[in-house]
Motif scaffolding. Structure first.
Motif, mmCIF file in Angstrom:
data_model
loop_
_atom_site.group_PDB
_atom_site.id
_atom_site.type_symbol
_atom_site.label_atom_id
_atom_site.label_comp_id
_atom_site.label_asym_id
_atom_site.label_seq_id
_atom_site.Cartn_x
_atom_site.Cartn_y
_atom_site.Cartn_z
ATOM 1 N N ALA A 100 0.710 -1.215 0.006
ATOM 2 C CA ALA A 100 -0.047 0.031 0.108
ATOM 3 C C ALA A 100 0.774 1.163 0.001
ATOM 4 O O ALA A 100 0.558 2.373 -0.641
ATOM 5 C CB ALA A 100 -0.928 -0.159 1.248
ATOM 6 N N ALA A 101 2.146 1.199 0.675
ATOM 7 C CA ALA A 101 2.913 2.282 0.693
ATOM 8 C C ALA A 101 3.382 2.633 -0.800
ATOM 9 O O ALA A 101 3.773 3.998 -1.135
ATOM 10 C CB ALA A 101 3.923 2.039 1.395
ATOM 11 N N ASP A 102 3.567 1.933 -1.565
ATOM 12 C CA ASP A 102 3.807 2.118 -3.017
ATOM 13 C C ASP A 102 2.828 2.783 -3.778
ATOM 14 O O ASP A 102 3.197 3.427 -4.711
ATOM 15 C CB ASP A 102 4.080 0.686 -3.836
ATOM 16 N N LEU A 103 1.585 3.129 -3.189
ATOM 17 C CA LEU A 103 0.580 3.630 -3.978
ATOM 18 C C LEU A 103 0.396 4.971 -3.592
ATOM 19 O O LEU A 103 -0.484 5.853 -3.962
ATOM 20 C CB LEU A 103 -0.684 3.127 -3.567
ATOM 21 N N LYS A 104 1.406 5.737 -2.641
ATOM 22 C CA LYS A 104 1.421 7.338 -2.385
ATOM 23 C C LYS A 104 1.425 7.979 -3.732
ATOM 24 O O LYS A 104 2.117 7.278 -4.706
ATOM 25 C CB LYS A 104 2.448 7.568 -1.295
ATOM 26 N N MET A 115 -12.113 -2.866 3.038
ATOM 27 C CA MET A 115 -10.772 -2.993 3.834
ATOM 28 C C MET A 115 -9.738 -2.226 3.132
ATOM 29 O O MET A 115 -8.767 -1.773 3.858
ATOM 30 C CB MET A 115 -10.599 -4.422 3.930
ATOM 31 N N THR A 116 -9.821 -2.074 1.739
ATOM 32 C CA THR A 116 -8.463 -1.508 1.099
ATOM 33 C C THR A 116 -8.547 0.117 1.355
ATOM 34 O O THR A 116 -7.536 0.567 1.586
ATOM 35 C CB THR A 116 -9.090 -1.493 -0.415
ATOM 36 N N LEU A 117 -9.703 0.707 1.635
ATOM 37 C CA LEU A 117 -9.690 2.142 2.135
ATOM 38 C C LEU A 117 -9.369 2.064 3.669
ATOM 39 O O LEU A 117 -8.284 2.965 3.768
ATOM 40 C CB LEU A 117 -11.325 2.630 2.086
ATOM 41 N N GLU A 118 -9.642 1.184 4.433
ATOM 42 C CA GLU A 118 -8.915 1.158 5.674
ATOM 43 C C GLU A 118 -7.357 1.103 5.686
ATOM 44 O O GLU A 118 -6.746 1.821 6.421
ATOM 45 C CB GLU A 118 -9.444 0.041 6.478
ATOM 46 N N ASN A 119 -7.072 0.331 4.848
ATOM 47 C CA ASN A 119 -5.539 0.112 4.760
ATOM 48 C C ASN A 119 -4.729 1.242 4.309
ATOM 49 O O ASN A 119 -3.783 1.844 4.781
ATOM 50 C CB ASN A 119 -5.243 -1.227 3.872
ATOM 51 N N VAL A 120 -5.305 1.957 3.345
ATOM 52 C CA VAL A 120 -4.846 3.075 2.590
ATOM 53 C C VAL A 120 -4.745 4.044 3.495
ATOM 54 O O VAL A 120 -3.731 5.073 4.103
ATOM 55 C CB VAL A 120 -5.583 3.487 1.372
ATOM 56 N N GLU A 121 -5.816 4.276 4.506
ATOM 57 C CA GLU A 121 -6.120 5.413 5.413
ATOM 58 C C GLU A 121 -4.786 5.102 6.529
ATOM 59 O O GLU A 121 -4.111 5.938 7.136
ATOM 60 C CB GLU A 121 -7.206 5.611 6.279
ATOM 61 N N MET A 124 -1.457 6.256 5.265
ATOM 62 C CA MET A 124 -1.464 7.577 5.230
ATOM 63 C C MET A 124 -1.388 8.192 6.695
ATOM 64 O O MET A 124 -0.533 9.142 6.947
ATOM 65 C CB MET A 124 -2.569 8.280 4.648
ATOM 66 N N ARG A 125 -1.810 7.621 7.577
ATOM 67 C CA ARG A 125 -1.764 8.048 9.031
ATOM 68 C C ARG A 125 -0.391 7.778 9.544
ATOM 69 O O ARG A 125 0.269 8.549 10.293
ATOM 70 C CB ARG A 125 -2.788 7.465 10.034
ATOM 71 N N ASN A 126 -0.152 6.446 9.447
ATOM 72 C CA ASN A 126 1.202 5.993 10.114
ATOM 73 C C ASN A 126 2.324 6.034 9.122
ATOM 74 O O ASN A 126 3.554 5.734 9.749
ATOM 75 C CB ASN A 126 0.938 4.673 10.415
ATOM 76 N N LYS A 127 2.276 6.285 7.887
ATOM 77 C CA LYS A 127 3.500 6.144 7.020
ATOM 78 C C LYS A 127 4.089 4.780 7.007
ATOM 79 O O LYS A 127 5.217 4.894 6.776
ATOM 80 C CB LYS A 127 4.340 7.196 7.270
ATOM 81 N N THR A 128 3.201 3.886 7.231
ATOM 82 C CA THR A 128 3.667 2.302 7.249
ATOM 83 C C THR A 128 2.791 1.635 6.553
ATOM 84 O O THR A 128 1.608 2.077 6.699
ATOM 85 C CB THR A 128 4.102 1.752 8.564
ATOM 86 N N ALA A 129 3.130 0.557 5.962
ATOM 87 C CA ALA A 129 2.301 -0.514 5.337
ATOM 88 C C ALA A 129 1.652 -1.320 6.262
ATOM 89 O O ALA A 129 2.303 -1.819 7.253
ATOM 90 C CB ALA A 129 2.938 -1.288 4.325
ATOM 91 N N PRO A 130 0.500 -1.549 6.092
ATOM 92 C CA PRO A 130 -0.493 -2.544 7.273
ATOM 93 C C PRO A 130 0.378 -3.909 7.147
ATOM 94 O O PRO A 130 0.976 -4.434 6.012
ATOM 95 C CB PRO A 130 -1.663 -2.549 6.778
#
Length: 130
Positions: A100-104, A115-121, A124-130
């Protein structure tokens, strides 16, 4: 008992050409209801609205919600009967991505409540991939 699901998630749940709930999860729900003697009303709609209906008590259960540890803080999950892997798709020629981090900095289309939206959010909040 009222259950809900996504109206456009074929072959699992969708509205058929006659305007009726259909699909694997719908058939499974009806079969369980028949065996257990439950009267079940199945409502399918946009996923985000279905999630809101569960949260506000308008429906009692949801078909086919993807499991996550974060979601267990809000809902209880039954034992899964099917394993489905979420997928991301991109146009031909788009650079590969593995997290997900590659999608910035990319434009994404995701469903509200998915769930995809939850993972992207989370990324963006933590600056790390789930």
């Amino acid at each position: 008992m009222t259950t809900g699901g996504d109206y456009n998630y074929a072959p699992y749940e969708y509205i058929d050409r006659y305007g009726n709930p259909a699909g694997y999860n719908v058939d499974l729900t009806r079969a369980v209801a028949e065996v257990t003697g439950l009267d079940v009303d199945i409502r399918l709609g946009p996923w985000g609205e279905t999630r809101e209906a569960l949260e506000t008590g308008q429906i009692d259960a949801i078909h086919g919600m993807f499991y996550s540890a974060e979601r267990t803080k809000q809902v209880d999950f039954s034992v899964p009967h099917t394993i489905i892997y979420p997928s991301a798709f991109a146009r031909l020629g788009t650079p590969d991505f593995s997290s997900a981090a590659d999608l910035k900095e990319k434009a994404l289309i995701v469903m509200r409540g998915d769930m995809t939206l939850e993972n992207v959010e989370q990324v963006m909040r933590n600056k790390t991939a789930p």
